[in-house]
Design an enzyme around this catalytic site. Structure first.
Site, PDB file in Angstrom:
ATOM      1  CG  HIS A  21      -1.925  -1.059   1.279  1.00 19.74           C
ATOM      2  ND1 HIS A  21      -2.972  -1.054   0.456  1.00 19.74           N
ATOM      3  CD2 HIS A  21      -1.872  -2.024   1.890  1.00 19.74           C
ATOM      4  CE1 HIS A  21      -3.723  -2.307   0.622  1.00 19.74           C
ATOM      5  NE2 HIS A  21      -3.065  -2.914   1.504  1.00 19.74           N
ATOM      6  CB  CYS A  33      -3.388   3.724  -3.571  1.00 19.43           C
ATOM      7  SG  CYS A  33      -4.259   2.303  -3.573  1.00 19.43           S
TER       8      CYS A  33
END
Length: 108
Positions: A21, A33
């Site tokens: 992430h 992201c």
């Protein structure tokens, strides 16, 4: 951090894995992201729809993991088109990496 690993055979992309992430912003507002997801899922969907290639796809239920493997026995034209789309994806990801190195790392 998002890690992108590209696996090649004879200079051709055979598979790639995207994991982790970015944590570059609050959940739902993480631009790195969102960019990586849009580029990678867009490329995968393009290969499936336009090239009619049945990719091996593995992804985690909560996000943060995508593994794609290209079949080794594709007709030449499909293989060429698939490579072009995934190489374009890689260029886009490298552009994101250039501007957001703290959040994405690519190993090709």
């Amino acid at each position: 951090m998002i890690k992108v690993d590209v696996y090649r055979r004879s200079k051709q992309i055979h598979a790639f894995r995207i994991s982790g992430h970015a944590n570059s912003g609050p959940y739902g507002y993480d631009l790195v992201c969102a960019g990586v997801s849009a580029v990678s899922f867009g490329a995968v969907n393009a290969v499936i729809k336009l090239c009619k290639v049945d990719l091996k796809i593995d992804q985690a239920g909560d996000g943060g993991y995508l593994y794609i493997e290209i079949p080794s026995s594709l007709p030449d034209e499909k293989a060429k088109d698939t490579q072009l789309i995934f190489e374009a994806m890689l260029v886009s990801l490298q552009t994101i990496e250039r501007d957001y190195r703290k959040f994405i790392q690519i190993k090709d």
